[in-house]
Design an enzyme around this catalytic site. Structure first.
Site, PDB file in Angstrom:
ATOM      1  CE  LYS A  27      -3.777  -2.309   2.530  1.00  0.00           C
ATOM      2  NZ  LYS A  27      -4.630  -2.252   3.751  1.00  0.00           N
ATOM      3  CG  PHE A  60     -13.259   2.277   8.377  1.00  0.00           C
ATOM      4  CD1 PHE A  60     -12.810   1.539   7.293  1.00  0.00           C
ATOM      5  CD2 PHE A  60     -13.916   1.606   9.410  1.00  0.00           C
ATOM      6  CE1 PHE A  60     -12.992   0.165   7.235  1.00  0.00           C
ATOM      7  CE2 PHE A  60     -14.111   0.230   9.360  1.00  0.00           C
ATOM      8  CZ  PHE A  60     -13.654  -0.498   8.260  1.00  0.00           C
ATOM      9  NE  ARG A 120      -5.757 -12.328   6.063  1.00  0.00           N
ATOM     10  CZ  ARG A 120      -6.448 -11.187   6.063  1.00  0.00           C
ATOM     11  NH1 ARG A 120      -6.455 -10.404   4.988  1.00  0.00           N
ATOM     12  NH2 ARG A 120      -7.115 -10.800   7.122  1.00  0.00           N
ATOM     13  CB  THR A 132      -7.463  -6.222  10.122  1.00  0.00           C
ATOM     14  OG1 THR A 132      -7.851  -7.412   9.440  1.00  0.00           O
ATOM     15  CG2 THR A 132      -7.939  -5.005   9.357  1.00  0.00           C
ATOM     16  NE  ARG A 164      -2.318  -6.028   7.128  1.00  0.00           N
ATOM     17  CZ  ARG A 164      -3.506  -6.530   6.849  1.00  0.00           C
ATOM     18  NH1 ARG A 164      -4.128  -7.322   7.708  1.00  0.00           N
ATOM     19  NH2 ARG A 164      -4.099  -6.230   5.706  1.00  0.00           N
ATOM     20  CG  ASN A 211      -3.504  -2.660   7.202  1.00  0.00           C
ATOM     21  OD1 ASN A 211      -3.374  -2.194   6.069  1.00  0.00           O
ATOM     22  ND2 ASN A 211      -4.591  -3.298   7.594  1.00  0.00           N
ATOM     23  CG  HIS A 234      -5.216  -6.389   0.106  1.00  0.00           C
ATOM     24  ND1 HIS A 234      -6.378  -6.419   0.848  1.00  0.00           N
ATOM     25  CD2 HIS A 234      -5.362  -7.322  -0.866  1.00  0.00           C
ATOM     26  CE1 HIS A 234      -7.193  -7.335   0.340  1.00  0.00           C
ATOM     27  NE2 HIS A 234      -6.606  -7.893  -0.703  1.00  0.00           N
TER      28      HIS A 234
HETATM   29  P1  DAT Z   1      -7.794  -7.108   5.898  1.00  0.00           P
HETATM   30  O1  DAT Z   1      -7.051  -5.998   5.188  1.00  0.00           O
HETATM   31  O2  DAT Z   1      -6.993  -7.672   7.052  1.00  0.00           O
HETATM   32  O3  DAT Z   1      -8.283  -8.193   4.967  1.00  0.00           O
HETATM   33  P2  DAT Z   1     -10.526  -6.082   5.984  1.00  0.00           P
HETATM   34  O4  DAT Z   1     -10.735  -6.692   4.639  1.00  0.00           O
HETATM   35  O5  DAT Z   1     -11.541  -6.358   7.053  1.00  0.00           O
HETATM   36  O6  DAT Z   1      -9.088  -6.469   6.582  1.00  0.00           O
HETATM   37  O7  DAT Z   1     -10.437  -4.494   5.856  1.00  0.00           O
HETATM   38  C1  DAT Z   1      -9.755  -3.912   4.782  1.00  0.00           C
HETATM   39  C2  DAT Z   1      -9.011  -2.674   5.273  1.00  0.00           C
HETATM   40  O8  DAT Z   1      -9.922  -1.749   5.878  1.00  0.00           O
HETATM   41  C3  DAT Z   1      -7.997  -2.970   6.379  1.00  0.00           C
HETATM   42  O9  DAT Z   1      -6.761  -3.409   5.862  1.00  0.00           O
HETATM   43  C4  DAT Z   1      -7.895  -1.652   7.062  1.00  0.00           C
HETATM   44  C5  DAT Z   1      -9.284  -1.086   6.965  1.00  0.00           C
HETATM   45  N1  DAT Z   1     -10.045  -1.336   8.185  1.00  0.00           N
HETATM   46  C6  DAT Z   1     -10.671  -2.500   8.545  1.00  0.00           C
HETATM   47  N2  DAT Z   1     -11.285  -2.370   9.725  1.00  0.00           N
HETATM   48  C7  DAT Z   1     -11.046  -1.091  10.131  1.00  0.00           C
HETATM   49  C8  DAT Z   1     -11.429  -0.319  11.288  1.00  0.00           C
HETATM   50  N3  DAT Z   1     -12.175  -0.855  12.270  1.00  0.00           N
HETATM   51  N4  DAT Z   1     -11.018   0.973  11.363  1.00  0.00           N
HETATM   52  C9  DAT Z   1     -10.269   1.511  10.373  1.00  0.00           C
HETATM   53  N5  DAT Z   1      -9.879   0.850   9.263  1.00  0.00           N
HETATM   54  C10 DAT Z   1     -10.268  -0.436   9.145  1.00  0.00           C
HETATM   55 MG    MG Z   2      -9.737  -8.164   3.550  1.00  0.00          MG
END
Ligand code: DAT
Ligand code: MG
Length: 170
Positions: A10, A58, A91, A97, A108, A122, A125
């Site tokens: 990212k 968000f 992962r 996350t 991360r 983080n 992806h």
């Molecule tokens: P991941 O990236 O671990 O697959 P995700 O698909 O649930 O997680 O979410 C995608 C992205 O959204 C994640 O990398 C960061 C952001 N995100 C997720 N939950 C969040 C939260 N509670 N507050 C802020 N950003 C969040």
């Molecule tokens: Mg995801």
């Protein structure tokens, strides 16, 4: 079982010059890189990529983040890793996350942070299931950009230049 997974470095990862470190960490998996490129992230691509989060408070900041607007880096590095149990392996290396909760030795956990505005920066992806990987790889790459045959394709004839056939995802 061989799997493919989409990895994105990212904009925060690019700005912090972490590309080399992240690729080195991922090389521990012994998986194969079967596609790689730098990509600009249009609004439409960003919104499709994060479509499962469109109702979240968000979401708008997340789209600005992945498009590079928070880091003045309007691109990501996109890769497809392929091999045995690729999704779980990547992962696990990436960590959870929330970067503040991620294992401190994970990517991360090592390099991520939550900004005061609440954005989870983080760094990477990683697709979290086979269905998600398939949807995302088809979104980010054309069939000819991936050097193994992952998913069914079809050939289409270009309108302008009839001798030229292009392969697209089915
Ligand atoms: P991941 O990236 O671990 O697959 P995700 O698909 O649930 O997680 O979410 C995608 C992205 O959204 C994640 O990398 C960061 C952001 N995100 C997720 N939950 C969040 C939260 N509670 N507050 C802020 N950003 C969040
Ligand atoms: Mg995801």
């Amino acid at each position: 079982m061989n799997q493919a997974t989409l990895i994105l470095i990212k904009p925060d990862g690019l700005k912090k010059s972490l590309t080399g470190n992240i690729l080195t960490r991922l090389s521990e998996t012994k998986l194969e890189i079967v596609a790689a490129k730098m990509a600009r992230v249009s609004e439409s691509l960003a919104k499709k990529h994060y479509q499962h989060l469109k109702e979240k408070p968000f979401f708008n900041e997340l789209i600005r983040y992945i498009r590079g607007e928070l880091h003045d880096r309007y691109k990501v590095m996109a890769l497809v890793y392929w091999g045995e149990n690729a999704i779980h392996k990547c992962r696990e290396l990436a960590g959870t996350t929330n970067p503040e909760e991620a294992e401190s030795t994970s990517i991360r956990g090592s390099y991520g942070r939550i900004t005061t505005a609440g954005v989870y920066e983080n760094v990477v992806h990683v697709s979290s299931s086979e269905d998600e990987a398939k949807r995302e790889i088809k979104l980010w790459f054309k069939p000819d950009e991936v050097i193994v045959d992952l998913y069914p394709v079809k050939e289409i004839t270009e309108k302008e230049y009839k001798e030229h056939k292009e392969r697209v995802w089915l």
